[in-house]
Design a protein around this motif. Structure first.
Motif, PDB file in Angstrom:
ATOM      1  N   GLN A  38       0.828  -1.180   0.000  1.00  0.00           N
ATOM      2  CA  GLN A  38       0.000   0.000   0.000  1.00  0.00           C
ATOM      3  C   GLN A  38       0.875   1.247   0.000  1.00  0.00           C
ATOM      4  O   GLN A  38       2.046   1.207   0.348  1.00  0.00           O
ATOM      5  N   GLU A  44      -8.583   2.597  -3.463  1.00  0.00           N
ATOM      6  CA  GLU A  44      -8.505   2.085  -2.099  1.00  0.00           C
ATOM      7  C   GLU A  44      -7.886   3.062  -1.125  1.00  0.00           C
ATOM      8  O   GLU A  44      -8.238   3.082   0.051  1.00  0.00           O
ATOM      9  N   THR A  45      -6.942   3.847  -1.602  1.00  0.00           N
ATOM     10  CA  THR A  45      -6.188   4.735  -0.723  1.00  0.00           C
ATOM     11  C   THR A  45      -6.438   6.171  -1.133  1.00  0.00           C
ATOM     12  O   THR A  45      -6.401   6.497  -2.328  1.00  0.00           O
ATOM     13  N   GLN A  64       0.933   5.607   0.909  1.00  0.00           N
ATOM     14  CA  GLN A  64       0.333   6.735   1.607  1.00  0.00           C
ATOM     15  C   GLN A  64       0.430   7.930   0.671  1.00  0.00           C
ATOM     16  O   GLN A  64       1.406   8.078  -0.068  1.00  0.00           O
TER      17      GLN A  64
END
Length: 125
Positions: A1, A113-114, A3
């Motif tokens: 993932q 998703e982020t 940020q």
């Protein structure tokens, strides 16, 4: 993932320009579908543009074509949104979003998703 952290928002007069940035950190070695969205007060969040980092292919919402340009830097860790000829109706919070992808890259909000925390853009007439 990854940020995501956006920057570059601010106040500008109609007709002016701004460039938003979104820095991605974390697992940036993979390819991602990355996009810009915006949300004005009282309105739904809408897609502005997206880019697939693996190929650099881009797609724009119809209403954004011609004035907005999405791009990425050579390291593929920073996403940009160049906004020209800004109008008062462009006033919104702008969000960067990402989803790890092997090629599929849709501007649909559900695809991502982020999300970053958003950066405010205010255009005065």
């Amino acid at each position: 993932q990854v940020q995501l952290v956006e920057s570059g928002g601010g106040s500008v007069q109609a007709g002016g320009s701004l460039r938003l940035s979104c820095v991605a950190s974390g697992n940036t070695g993979s390819s991602y579908c990355m996009g810009w969205f915006r949300q004005a007060p009282g309105k739904e969040r809408e897609g502005v543009a997206r880019i697939y980092t693996g190929s650099g292919s881009t797609f724009y919402a119809d209403s954004m074509k011609g004035r907005f340009t999405i791009s990425q830097d050579n390291t593929k860790t920073t996403l940009y949104l160049q906004m020209n000829t800004l109008k008062s109706e462009d006033t919104a919070t702008y969000y960067c979003a990402a989803r790890r992808s092997g090629g599929y890259c849709s501007l649909s909000r559900a695809n991502f998703e982020t999300w970053g925390q958003g950066t405010q853009v205010t255009v005065s007439s």
